[in-house]
Design a protein around this motif. Structure first.
Motif, PDB file in Angstrom:
ATOM      1  N   SER A 234       0.829  -1.172   0.246  1.00 10.42           N
ATOM      2  CA  SER A 234       0.126  -0.059   0.018  1.00 10.42           C
ATOM      3  C   SER A 234       1.010   1.335  -0.027  1.00 10.42           C
ATOM      4  N   ARG A 235       1.871   1.237   0.821  1.00 10.67           N
ATOM      5  CA  ARG A 235       2.812   2.345   0.965  1.00 10.67           C
ATOM      6  C   ARG A 235       3.328   2.840  -0.496  1.00 10.67           C
ATOM      7  N   SER A 236       3.696   1.711  -1.419  1.00 10.61           N
ATOM      8  CA  SER A 236       4.427   1.956  -2.658  1.00 10.61           C
ATOM      9  C   SER A 236       3.485   2.774  -3.486  1.00 10.61           C
ATOM     10  N   VAL A 237       1.986   2.648  -3.380  1.00  9.10           N
ATOM     11  CA  VAL A 237       1.241   3.283  -4.243  1.00  9.10           C
ATOM     12  C   VAL A 237       1.098   4.882  -4.043  1.00  9.10           C
ATOM     13  N   TYR A 238       1.342   5.372  -2.745  1.00 13.46           N
ATOM     14  CA  TYR A 238       1.257   6.779  -2.499  1.00 13.46           C
ATOM     15  C   TYR A 238       2.499   7.480  -2.311  1.00 13.46           C
ATOM     16  N   ARG A 239       3.727   6.758  -1.671  1.00 16.45           N
ATOM     17  CA  ARG A 239       5.006   7.321  -1.217  1.00 16.45           C
ATOM     18  C   ARG A 239       5.911   7.159  -2.289  1.00 16.45           C
ATOM     19  N   ARG A 240       6.747   8.139  -2.193  1.00 16.08           N
ATOM     20  CA  ARG A 240       7.929   8.343  -3.111  1.00 16.08           C
ATOM     21  C   ARG A 240       9.406   8.202  -2.417  1.00 16.08           C
ATOM     22  N   ASP A 241       9.519   7.123  -1.333  1.00 16.47           N
ATOM     23  CA  ASP A 241      10.622   6.949  -0.841  1.00 16.47           C
ATOM     24  C   ASP A 241      11.587   6.184  -1.853  1.00 16.47           C
ATOM     25  N   SER A 242      12.983   6.552  -1.707  1.00 18.57           N
ATOM     26  CA  SER A 242      13.959   6.044  -2.621  1.00 18.57           C
ATOM     27  C   SER A 242      14.010   4.603  -2.200  1.00 18.57           C
ATOM     28  N   VAL A 243      13.873   3.650  -3.219  1.00 23.14           N
ATOM     29  CA  VAL A 243      14.141   2.103  -2.876  1.00 23.14           C
ATOM     30  C   VAL A 243      15.608   1.951  -2.508  1.00 23.14           C
ATOM     31  N   GLU A 274      10.334  -7.928  12.569  1.00 24.76           N
ATOM     32  CA  GLU A 274       9.855  -8.936  11.252  1.00 24.76           C
ATOM     33  C   GLU A 274       9.019  -8.321  10.519  1.00 24.76           C
ATOM     34  N   GLY A 275       8.127  -7.704  11.431  1.00 23.97           N
ATOM     35  CA  GLY A 275       6.962  -6.696  10.486  1.00 23.97           C
ATOM     36  C   GLY A 275       7.447  -5.718   9.706  1.00 23.97           C
ATOM     37  N   ARG A 276       8.615  -4.838  10.270  1.00 23.95           N
ATOM     38  CA  ARG A 276       9.122  -3.838   9.584  1.00 23.95           C
ATOM     39  C   ARG A 276       9.951  -4.516   8.334  1.00 23.95           C
ATOM     40  N   ILE A 277      10.565  -5.531   8.475  1.00 20.30           N
ATOM     41  CA  ILE A 277      11.278  -6.276   7.191  1.00 20.30           C
ATOM     42  C   ILE A 277      10.297  -6.603   6.065  1.00 20.30           C
ATOM     43  N   LEU A 278       9.033  -6.962   6.543  1.00 20.99           N
ATOM     44  CA  LEU A 278       8.037  -7.505   5.463  1.00 20.99           C
ATOM     45  C   LEU A 278       7.463  -6.216   4.891  1.00 20.99           C
ATOM     46  N   LYS A 279       7.516  -5.171   5.670  1.00 29.53           N
ATOM     47  CA  LYS A 279       6.931  -3.651   5.228  1.00 29.53           C
ATOM     48  C   LYS A 279       7.741  -3.150   4.188  1.00 29.53           C
ATOM     49  N   CYS A 280       9.142  -3.244   4.283  1.00 29.07           N
ATOM     50  CA  CYS A 280      10.165  -2.774   3.381  1.00 29.07           C
ATOM     51  C   CYS A 280       9.962  -3.689   1.945  1.00 29.07           C
ATOM     52  N   TRP A 281       9.770  -4.958   2.676  1.00 26.45           N
ATOM     53  CA  TRP A 281       9.929  -5.928   1.153  1.00 26.45           C
ATOM     54  C   TRP A 281       8.517  -5.551   0.448  1.00 26.45           C
ATOM     55  N   GLY A 282       7.446  -5.590   0.891  1.00 24.59           N
ATOM     56  CA  GLY A 282       6.111  -5.175   0.340  1.00 24.59           C
ATOM     57  C   GLY A 282       6.260  -3.985  -0.499  1.00 24.59           C
ATOM     58  N   TYR A 283       7.043  -2.899  -0.060  1.00 21.96           N
ATOM     59  CA  TYR A 283       7.176  -1.641  -0.636  1.00 21.96           C
ATOM     60  C   TYR A 283       8.117  -1.785  -1.960  1.00 21.96           C
ATOM     61  N   ILE A 284       9.182  -2.578  -1.978  1.00 22.86           N
ATOM     62  CA  ILE A 284       9.857  -2.923  -2.945  1.00 22.86           C
ATOM     63  C   ILE A 284       9.282  -3.681  -4.067  1.00 22.86           C
ATOM     64  N   GLY A 286       5.816  -3.749  -4.527  1.00 21.49           N
ATOM     65  CA  GLY A 286       5.100  -2.917  -5.107  1.00 21.49           C
ATOM     66  C   GLY A 286       5.247  -1.956  -6.040  1.00 21.49           C
ATOM     67  N   LYS A 287       6.596  -1.111  -5.682  1.00 14.59           N
ATOM     68  CA  LYS A 287       7.232  -0.457  -6.810  1.00 14.59           C
ATOM     69  C   LYS A 287       7.608  -0.983  -7.908  1.00 14.59           C
ATOM     70  N   ALA A 288       8.325  -2.286  -7.825  1.00 14.26           N
ATOM     71  CA  ALA A 288       8.630  -3.058  -9.034  1.00 14.26           C
ATOM     72  C   ALA A 288       7.192  -3.568  -9.790  1.00 14.26           C
ATOM     73  N   LEU A 290       4.753  -1.542 -10.064  1.00 13.29           N
ATOM     74  CA  LEU A 290       4.296  -0.197 -10.636  1.00 13.29           C
ATOM     75  C   LEU A 290       4.981   0.122 -12.033  1.00 13.29           C
ATOM     76  N   LEU A 291       6.317  -0.232 -11.967  1.00 14.86           N
ATOM     77  CA  LEU A 291       7.453  -0.177 -12.928  1.00 14.86           C
ATOM     78  C   LEU A 291       6.879  -1.076 -14.015  1.00 14.86           C
ATOM     79  N   VAL A 292       6.683  -2.258 -13.930  1.00 15.13           N
ATOM     80  CA  VAL A 292       6.561  -3.018 -14.831  1.00 15.13           C
ATOM     81  C   VAL A 292       5.002  -2.480 -15.743  1.00 15.13           C
ATOM     82  N   VAL A 293       4.289  -2.038 -14.756  1.00 17.14           N
ATOM     83  CA  VAL A 293       2.923  -1.800 -15.365  1.00 17.14           C
ATOM     84  C   VAL A 293       3.130  -0.547 -16.338  1.00 17.14           C
ATOM     85  N   SER A 294       3.980   0.261 -15.812  1.00 16.91           N
ATOM     86  CA  SER A 294       4.113   1.593 -16.338  1.00 16.91           C
ATOM     87  C   SER A 294       4.950   1.411 -17.747  1.00 16.91           C
TER      88      SER A 294
END
Length: 301
Positions: A234-243, A274-284, A286-288, A290-294
């Protein structure tokens, strides 16, 4: 003008919303202010008549909207019709304290905050059993308790957040890409970001309290992992944090911390990390995606 608008998106939780209606009846009976309640059916169309019957049984007057799939879509349907000076989205799996409505309106009247977060405490399970204080993280429910003082905070949790009408008029509607029925989470987090960007202040009151029900289907590590991963998506949809410069370094640091906590036997800290690890992984991930779709869209053009 109506003082309070309550918007409740609900999806196939008839026993839960029946309990919510009963608690609202008690709480709203203690205030003189005018109010309106919109219930948005996000689930089975046949539930509309059942929801109406449950509200009638608790002597609660509601307006039912839908069926509308997706929580953010449902919230927006309520916002389109809201007439209240104060707008309060509520989840369908909570009960409000008897003094909730009174203290909510009081917080808006006596503070300079434009949006208010109330306290969220663990309630009981379907058998009436209370939460075990030593296992709170394992229940996988939102809990908000910033102490007993009113103070400024950064964000709202939609389970018990509210805002002045002026906030909605400037900030607008919820992002329908987010939340249940969309990415799964973060519709309230993203909305809070826009509230702050618009120059509004968000506050916390300890006196407007709701209790979140305990659902055994949500207990345990497997659910926790899925929740944190989807929050990252979900974060990957609206945030612009640098991977490269932000998310990957955080992922690496969290992995190191997790190894240390496990080695030291600090179970709760390892569980949280562990939750923070998975949140980071989900963000990565998600961004991947979005890049494929774009890129796919650019190739079609």
């Amino acid at each position: 003008m109506t003082e309070l608008t309550i918007i409740i998106p609900t999806r196939n939780r008839l026993p839960s919303i029946s309990r919510l209606f009963a608690s609202l009846h008690l709480s709203l009976s203690r205030i003189a202010a005018s109010f309106e309640i919109f219930v948005v059916n996000n689930g089975d169309p046949q539930n509309t008549a059942k929801i109406s019957a449950l509200a009638k049984a608790e002597n609660i007057e509601i307006t039912i909207l839908g069926p509308t799939p997706g929580k953010s879509w449902g919230l927006n349907e309520g916002l389109k019709r809201a007439r209240g000076k104060i707008i309060c989205p509520l989840d369908d799996d909570i009960v409000v304290a008897p003094e909730w409505a009174e203290k909510l309106l009081e917080a808006h009247a006596l503070t300079a905050f434009d949006a208010i977060q109330g306290k969220i405490l663990p309630g009981v399970d379907p058998e009436g059993r209370p939460a075990d204080p030593t296992r709170l993280r394992e229940y996988n429910i939102p809990m908000i308790d910033y102490g007993e003082e009113v103070r400024e905070i950064r964000g709202l949790t939609g389970t018990n957040g509210s805002f002045k009408r002026e906030v909605f008029e400037r900030v607008g509607y919820y992002d329908t890409r987010l939340g249940p029925g969309g990415s799964g989470f973060s519709e309230d987090t993203e909305y809070s970001m826009r509230i702050r960007e618009a120059g509004f202040k968000i506050g916390y009151t300890p006196r407007a309290v709701v209790y979140h029900e305990l659902d055994p289907a949500r207990y345990g590590l497997a659910v926790k992992r899925e929740v944190q991963y989807r929050k990252g998506l979900s974060r990957s949809v609206y945030r612009r944090d640098s991977v490269l410069f932000h998310v990957l370094p955080n992922l690496f640091a969290h992995c190191i911390r997790w190894v240390i906590y496990k080695a030291l036997g600090k179970t709760q800290k390892a569980y949280k990390t562990e939750g923070r690890i998975l949140k980071c992984w989900g963000y990565i991930v998600g961004k991947a995606r979005l890049l494929v779709v774009s890129r796919s869209g650019m190739e079609k053009d």
